[in-house]
Structures are given as C-alpha cells and as structure tokens.
Design a protein around this motif. Structure first.
Motif, PDB file in Angstrom:
ATOM      1  N   ALA A   1       0.952  -1.096  -0.235  1.00  0.00           N
ATOM      2  CA  ALA A   1      -0.037  -0.045  -0.031  1.00  0.00           C
ATOM      3  C   ALA A   1       0.786   1.359   0.031  1.00  0.00           C
ATOM      4  CB  ALA A   1      -0.893   0.068   1.266  1.00  0.00           C
ATOM      5  N   MET A   2       1.857   1.161   0.815  1.00  0.00           N
ATOM      6  CA  MET A   2       2.748   2.515   0.786  1.00  0.00           C
ATOM      7  C   MET A   2       3.585   2.659  -0.244  1.00  0.00           C
ATOM      8  SD  MET A   2       2.486   4.235   3.139  1.00  0.00           S
ATOM      9  CE  MET A   2       2.835   5.373   4.188  1.00  0.00           C
TER      10      MET A   2
ATOM     11  N   ARG B   1       2.585   2.055  -3.243  1.00  0.00           N
ATOM     12  CA  ARG B   1       1.798   2.421  -4.193  1.00  0.00           C
ATOM     13  C   ARG B   1       1.460   4.005  -3.961  1.00  0.00           C
ATOM     14  NH1 ARG B   1      -2.205  -1.754  -4.457  1.00  0.00           N
ATOM     15  NH2 ARG B   1      -3.437  -0.717  -2.956  1.00  0.00           N
ATOM     16  N   ARG B   2       1.277   4.144  -2.800  1.00  0.00           N
ATOM     17  CA  ARG B   2       0.918   5.639  -2.192  1.00  0.00           C
ATOM     18  C   ARG B   2       2.277   6.233  -2.687  1.00  0.00           C
ATOM     19  NH1 ARG B   2      -0.935   7.269   3.776  1.00  0.00           N
ATOM     20  NH2 ARG B   2      -0.683   9.530   3.258  1.00  0.00           N
TER      21      ARG B   2
ATOM     22  N   LEU C   1       2.202   6.857  -6.396  1.00  0.00           N
ATOM     23  CA  LEU C   1       1.148   7.892  -6.895  1.00  0.00           C
ATOM     24  C   LEU C   1       1.555   9.326  -6.698  1.00  0.00           C
ATOM     25  CD1 LEU C   1      -2.337   6.530  -5.781  1.00  0.00           C
ATOM     26  CD2 LEU C   1      -1.631   6.918  -8.060  1.00  0.00           C
ATOM     27  N   ARG C   2       2.140   9.557  -5.529  1.00  0.00           N
ATOM     28  CA  ARG C   2       2.512  10.729  -5.144  1.00  0.00           C
ATOM     29  C   ARG C   2       3.787  11.381  -6.161  1.00  0.00           C
ATOM     30  NH1 ARG C   2       4.739  10.865   0.648  1.00  0.00           N
ATOM     31  NH2 ARG C   2       5.019  13.393   0.267  1.00  0.00           N
TER      32      ARG C   2
END
Lengths: 429, 460
Positions: free
Chosen positions: A26-27, A29-30, A33-34
């Motif tokens: 999750a991290m 991916r985050r 994205l950023r």
C-alpha cells in the motif's frame, strides 16, 4: 525504517496504531502515486511554458510567412509600341517640363492598349495602376524610346500578383499560366514598399509615409517626455519634501501608468484638439498624447535608477562643498543615466506600438503622401496596419503582415538596445 | 519673420550673454581672488542667459495668444471688410478662410469675398508679427543687459540660477498632476454634457445599445443602455481572457521559478516577456485573421448555433495570451516573497515539490496572486485594439462565446470615428464610457495594490 516512527511509544498514551510499514504494498503504491502527481504537475508547468512560447512562435511564423510575400512583387514584361500607341506627347517639350507633359500624355490609355495587344482583351486587367509610374520613369530616363517598340517591366495587378505567389481566383490562375507561357512574368524584391505611401491599390502601397509619421511622432514624444520625466524623477527622488503635495504627485504618476491608453486618446481629443485647436491627424498632437502616456514610465524607471545610486556618492560631493543641484547634475544623474535610458527606450517602444490613442485624435485618415512636417496630416505604422487590416482587397493581407514585420523589427531593435545598455552599464555598488 | 526665427535669435542672444558674462566673471574673479567670489563663472553665464531668454520667450508666448485678435481687429477696420455679411456664422467662415489663405495653409478660396480680405490680413499679420519680434528682441537685450550689469564677484548668481532649476524640476513633476486633472476634467465635463441629454440611470442600467438610431433622430431614450457593453467587456476581458491567462501564467511562473534550471530560465523568461512587448494591433490582426475564422469553422463543425466570425472567444483567447507574461511576473514576485523557511519546512516533512507548491507556496502567495490578477483584469478591460479588430459591434448579451459581443473600448473607437460634432449624444457617449472605464480601472488598481501591500507586510 520502522525505528523512525518508534518515538510514538514514548508518549504515555498508548495507541493502537501499528508502525507504518514503509515497504508494504500500500505504501509503495501511495508513494508511486505521489511521485506520479509530482511528474504530472511538473509536466503541466512545462506545458504552460511551451504553449505560451508556441503561441509566440506561431504568431511570428504566420506573420513572417505572409509578410515575406509582401516584400516581393510580381512584374510583367509589357511590350509597348510607342509610335502606334495613343500617346499624346510632344518630345520637344519633354526636356523642359516632363512632369506636366507626361501627366497629360494619356499614359493609362497607352498601357491599356499595349496590354490588350500583348495579352488579349483582358490584358489591361493584368496590369497594376502602378504601371503608369513605371512607364513615366522609363520615358524620363530615355526619351528615345518614344520612337520605337520597347519592353517595359511593370507591376502586375493585385489578382495576378496573388495568383503568381500563392493562390488566387481561377481566372487569375489561368492568366498566370498564360503569362508564364509567354515568359512575361518575373518576381522580384518590392523596393516600392519601403519608399511609397498609402494607396488604394495593394500593388503600389508602401510604408514610407507611415514610417516617417511614426518617426516624427516619436521625436515629439521623446523631446517632451524625456526631459519632463527625468526632471520629475530627480525632483521626487532627490528634493521633494515629504508632504501631502509630494504624495499627490506620486499617486498621480502611479495612476497614470495604469490608465488605459485609450483614455489618453480622449484627453488628447478634448484638450489638444477641441480646446487648443491644434491640427488634427498631425504628428504634433500624436506625439504630445503619447508623451503624456510615456512620461510616467520614464519617471518610474528614472526613480529606480536614481535610487540605485549609493548615498555615499552624494555625501562625498556634499562634503567637498557642492550645492544640492551640483550633486545631482554632476554626479547622481550621470551615474543613473544608463538606467534612465533603458526605461526611456522601453517606454518609447511601447509608444511606437500604440494605436488606440492615435485613433481617437484622428490619425486614421487616408494619407497618400509622407508628412512634410509635424503639423501635416500623417499616419503611423500601427495605425497603417490597422487601416490595411480593414481593407477588403486580398492583396492587403500580405502588405499588412509585411508592415507588421517592419514594426516588429523596429521594436526588437529598440528592446535589444535597451538590454545591451542595461548589461553594459549595470553597476553593482 | 517667422516665429521660429525670432526664437532662434533669442536663443542666440542668450548664448552670447552666456559667453560674455562668463568671460567677465572669470576676469573679475581673477582680479578679486578665489575666496572673494560667490559663484563660478559659468553660473554667472547661466544667470545672464536665463534673464535674456526667459522674459522674451514668455512675452512671445503671450503675444502669440494676443496677436490673432489684434490682427482681426485691424482687418475688420480695413475698407474691404465693410461689405462683410452681418450674421456671425458666414462672417466667421469668410474671415477664417482669408486667414488660412494668407498664412499659406490654403491656396484657393471657396468664397470670392475672402480673396479681397487676404491682402489686409497679410498686411496686418506681417505688421503685428514684426512688432512682436522687435519687442521680444528688445526685451531680451534689455533684460540681458540688466543681468550683465549685476555680474560682480560678490553677486550670488549660483543661488539664483539654482532656484530656477529647482522650480523647473518642480514644474516637471507637476505635469503628472496636471495630466491627471486634465483627464478627470475632460472626462467629467463631457460626461456631464452627455448626462444632461441622457439619464445616467438609463445609461448605467439600460439594456439596449443603439447609438446609431439616436444619431438618426429617434430620440435618446433606449439608445444608450450600456449594460450589454459592460457585459461584453467583462465576458472577454475578465472571464475568457483570465481563463486562458491565469492557469498558463501561474503554471509558467511556477515552472520557471521552481523547476527550470537557471540556464533554461534565463532563456524562457525573456521569451515570455516578448509576448508582452508585441503591439496590440499585431495581436488584433492575428486574432481577426487566423484565430477567429478557425474558431468559427470549429463551432460550425460541432454545430454550435450563432457562431460569428467576430467571436468573443477569439478576442478573449488572444487577449489572454497577451496577459500571460503579466500574470506570470506578478505570480513570480509573490511566490518569491514567501519566506524560504516555509518552503524548507514543508520539504523537510517529506512533501514533494509539487505538494509544497500546492499546499504551502500557493496558499501563502495567494493574496499577491489575486492582486496580480486584478491588475491583469484592469489591463484587459482597458485593452482596445484586439477587441476593435476581433470582437464585433453587435451589442449582444449572450453567454455563447462563439457569438459576437461588443466592448466599452470598441464602442468608444466606433463612436469617435466618423463625424466629429461635439454636441450630439453619440460622440459624448464615448466620454461617458471613458469615465466608467477610468473609474473601474482606477478602483481595480487601488484594490489590487492594497491587497498586494497588505500581503507583503504579512511576511515582513
């Protein structure tokens, strides 16, 4: 990595939050994205710059492509058989008063009949009205041609000119093919564009009249706005006491710099024309109106340049006994002059491109001869561009673009001089 | 004798005065010794030159204003003037025609009577201009001689000359006030004349604009409702142009200040500024020739009704591009004014550059950006040539950007070209529109500068 968030446990309140797993799916991916957002944002910025630059490039290229054709003209080799033409001329008189004689010599008829003889019954449509001038020049140069058959190069009409250079109407295209087969067409640099004035036929118009009007107007503007602007800047920066009057002066200068230019046109119309009854359409009035517009620019640039001169220079001059006037005129002004000149040139460049106030004071009249002085009716380059852009004739499109090129070259030169001055004389104290 | 020549003579006299006085002051100064002299020799020279030139030039200025009526009087007393018609209008026309012929501005007369007046006119003109020139020359010489007689080592020429210089500087700076007062006075005066014909409320709130019908004698009611003009101005200058200019200008500023390498920035920034230096008539031509037809074809292609070849969108788009460098430099300034510590703080917390810009820099710089946008709007609504060339003349109230709308500045140009009678409501309406434009741009500027100033103070 997980140690980094451990200090949480040092707080007395127990939280149920688990330590962040920075390597977790999750991290990752985050963060991805950023970073993607970061790249998108950066790309957006680059696009904005490129769109602006692209627009500029598109504008310049489209003007350049159209305008380049405006500097070229198509010419037709027209065989003229003088003995058989309907010319009414007395060769003996030619040497005494050629202008008078040639004006009455029925030259348009000569052109018409010669063209019809050479290119058929539509022949005279192929020839521009400027042909008469070419013919007149040829006769004055060599009166001997009046007794024989010669071939004279004359400008082609607007339709033929367009058809030869780009695309014209079907009839004109056909005519061009015909003329090319007769080897009568040639294309060359249009010297007349730089030496003649406004007219009704796009093949013979030129910008010299407008250019001269612009130069005269700019001379008036400079002569008025430069001394007034520099003096006002000197007064406000060096001598003005801090009181209400000074504040009023400062506020009005700053406001004048932001007033729309068309308002200055209204001022010129109401004061210079209606109250003082100065001549309409004259460079004098145009220059005065533009001077009022340019003065605030010079004052603001001048004040910045004067402010940049270090106080130690003034103190030193005062210390050895110079009067306040001597301090300023012997020391501060010479040091601030490059900055003032840069501001002046930028202000003048703005004034040179200005159209709206000049329309208000009537500088949009049709003026077919260059002005002889500052009180003669005149037009200026930007107004000439505006007038030509309103013309319906298709031949005026390329002339307008060509005039724009001339205007842009002037502006570019002025701005380059300003930048050069700034770089050469800029001083870091 | 022409006016130019007498001015040259006075200037020459002043120059002679300068040289002579300087030489005398030098000689006297050497005799008296350095410490006894108050002023430098050239200051004595300036003193004499100013005394020679200023009174004489002032006299000439007065004389130039008085002379026409003197000439007129003497022409009217001449025998040829006895046969003039009695009514003022035709009499004035004949007299002014005779004057124009006498001064060479006109070669032939429409009215045969004026030909007979040319000779008296020319004679009187010559007589009075000779008198003026002689008086001016005598005045110049007398004043110069008086000043010259005062040249001595102890004379305070320097203080006196410097006082004149000081007054000149003060006068130069007063020109700004005079100009502002002139603008306000001329706009107000002509607008009041307009409002005596047309009710101000009808003008500011009316929905129908058709000055041509008023000029044709259908009455002034319902002809000068300026709301469609205001709407057109706002639609083009404050909405469409800003939709183009704000994102492009702001993003350009952000890219150039935050991302671009110094070398790129050095090239890109002047290039953007070139956009501001292109004359507006060039933009107008571009909008009318290239952008507007393309947009009309586009609108026709996707089936938008009411598409015009003089669309609000074409003018607005091009105006927006013109405004880009303006917005960009204002945004640049206000972003640069945000303290570095705020940026560093955000980056240190792990935010990316774009997050820092969006969450920290822009909110902090917002007042400055808003001020800049207000200034840009004030410039856009005062812009004339783009809308004159690319926007239409039809006073529509429409939301369709492909339709034609008209603006305040377009109508001002339209009203003031053609006939120039200054008593019809049609021409005076241009001044009323100018007054509204002046007030609105002034207010926008004041508000914008206040916003920017307040914001600057917040970080100081």
């Amino acid at each position: 990595m997980s140690e980094a968030v451990l200090p949480m446990s040092a707080t007395p309140v127990a939280t149920s939050r688990a330590p962040t797993d920075w390597n977790g799916e999750a991290m990752r991916r985050r963060i991805a994205l950023r970073y993607a957002a970061e790249r998108r944002f950066r790309l957006l910025g680059l696009c904005a710059v490129l769109i602006s630059a692209g627009f500029l490039a598109f504008l310049l290229i489209s003007m350049g492509a159209n305008g380049a054709r405006g500097f070229m003209s198509t010419q037709i080799k027209l065989p003229v058989d003088f003995p058989r033409s309907p010319i009414m001329i007395d060769p003996a008189m030619l040497s005494t008063n050629p202008d008078q004689v040639l004006a009455n010599a029925n030259l348009p008829q000569v052109i018409e009949s010669s063209a019809q003889a050479a290119f058929g019954k539509d022949g005279d449509d192929y020839i521009s009205s400027g042909a008469v001038a070419a013919l007149r020049k040829a006769i004055i140069a060599d009166p001997g041609i009046l007794t024989r058959k010669v071939t004279i190069t004359v400008p082609a009409s607007a339709g033929i000119d367009l058809a030869a250079k780009s695309d014209g109407s079907e009839a004109d295209e056909a005519a061009v093919v015909k003329l090319e087969q007769a080897r009568a067409l040639s294309t060359g640099f249009n010297g007349g564009f730089l030496t003649s004035s406004d007219g009704t036929d796009p093949t013979v118009v030129g910008i010299w009249g407008a250019l001269k009007g612009s130069l005269l107007t700019m001379a008036i503007t400079l002569a008025l706005s430069f001394p007034i602007g520099v003096f006002a800047a000197l007064y406000l920066e060096e001598y003005a006491p801090r009181n209400r009057w000074t504040d009023i002066i400062e506020v009005s200068i700053n406001n004048l710099a932001a007033v729309p230019s068309i308002i200055f046109g209204l001022l010129g119309l109401a004061i210079f024309l209606n109250m003082m009854h100065l001549p309409r359409s004259a460079p004098l009035v145009g220059g005065m109106t533009l001077a009022l517009m340019t003065m605030p620019v010079i004052v603001i640039a001048g004040r910045n340049a004067i402010k940049a001169v270090p106080p130690s220079i003034r103190d030193a001059a005062l210390g050895i006994g110079a009067s306040p006037i001597q301090v300023v005129f012997h020391h501060v002004l010479p040091l601030a002059l490059p900055g003032i000149l840069t501001g002046t040139i930028i202000g003048m460049a703005r004034a040179l491109g200005e159209t709206a106030p000049l329309l208000m004071i009537g500088m949009r009249a049709f003026v077919a001869s260059p002005p002889g002085g500052i009180t003669d009716p005149a037009t200026v380059l930007p107004v000439q561009i505006f007038l030509w852009s309103d013309e319906v004739g298709k031949g005026f499109i390329e002339k307008t673009s060509a005039a724009i090129i001339v205007l842009l070259i002037f502006l570019l030169t002025m701005n380059s001089i300003a930048i050069y001055l700034r770089n050469k004389f800029e001083k870091k104290w | 004798m022409t006016g130019m020549m007498i001015v040259m003579i006075i200037v020459a006299l002043a120059l002679i005065g300068w040289i002579v006085a300087r030489a005398r002051a030098t000689r006297l100064g050497i005799e008296a010794g350095r410490l006894a002299t108050n002023s430098r020799p050239s200051q004595h020279g300036w003193y004499v030159a100013l005394w020679t030139a200023l009174p004489a030039l002032a006299f000439l200025a007065v004389w130039a204003n008085v002379m026409p009526s003197l000439v007129l009087d003497s022409v009217l007393t001449s025998p040829a003037a006895q046969s003039l018609p009695a009514d003022d209008f035709s009499r004035g026309a004949i007299l002014s025609e005779a004057g124009a012929i006498a001064s060479g501005a006109q070669t032939a007369a429409f009215n045969p009577q004026s030909m007979s007046l040319v000779e008296p006119y020319r004679a009187a003109y010559g007589r009075y201009s000779t008198i003026g020139a002689v008086l001016a020359a005598i005045l110049a010489f007398a004043c110069g001689a008086y000043a010259f007689s005062r040249v001595r080592p102890s004379f305070t020429a320097r203080n006196r000359v410097e006082r004149v210089v000081m007054w000149t500087l003060l006068l130069a700076s007063l020109i700004a006030i005079i100009t502002t007062a002139g603008i306000v006075a001329s706009l107000l005066f002509e607008s009041l004349r307009f409002f005596s014909m047309v009710n101000p409320l009808d003008f500011l709130l009316g929905l129908k604009w058709s000055p041509q019908s008023a000029a044709m004698g259908y009455g002034n009611e319902d002809a000068f409702g300026a709301v469609p003009l205001f709407w057109g101005t706002i639609f083009i200058g404050a909405i469409i142009a800003m939709i183009v200019a704000i994102p492009l200008g702001l993003m350009s500023a952000i890219y150039l200040t935050q991302y671009a390498k110094p070398r790129t920035r050095k090239w890109m920034k002047p290039m953007l500024e070139v956009l501001a230096g292109v004359p507006t008539v060039v933009y107008g031509y571009f909008a009318a020739l290239t952008v507007a037809p393309a947009l009309r074809n586009l609108a026709a292609g996707i089936g938008i009704p009411g598409a015009s070849s003089e669309s609000a969108l074409a003018a607005g788009l091009v105006m927006g591009v013109m405004i880009i460098p303006f917005v960009s430099s204002m945004a640049d300034d206000s972003i640069a004014a945000v303290p570095q510590s705020m940026r560093d703080g955000s980056l240190a917390m792990g935010a990316t550059t774009s997050e820092t810009i969006r969450r920290v820099l822009i909110p902090a710089a917002l007042p400055g950006v808003v001020g800049g946008v207000l200034l840009a709007v004030s410039r856009a609504i005062g812009e004339t040539m783009i809308v004159v060339m690319a926007a239409g003349l039809a006073a529509n109230m429409t939301l369709n950007p492909f339709a034609s709308v008209t603006t305040v500045t377009t109508q001002m140009v339209q009203l003031l070209t053609g006939d120039q009678e200054f008593d019809s409501a049609k021409t005076l309406a241009a001044f009323a529109l100018g007054l509204v434009l002046f007030i609105v741009t002034l207010l926008l500027n004041i508000v914008a500068l206040r916003v920017v100033k307040k914001y600057r103070e917040a970080y100081e």
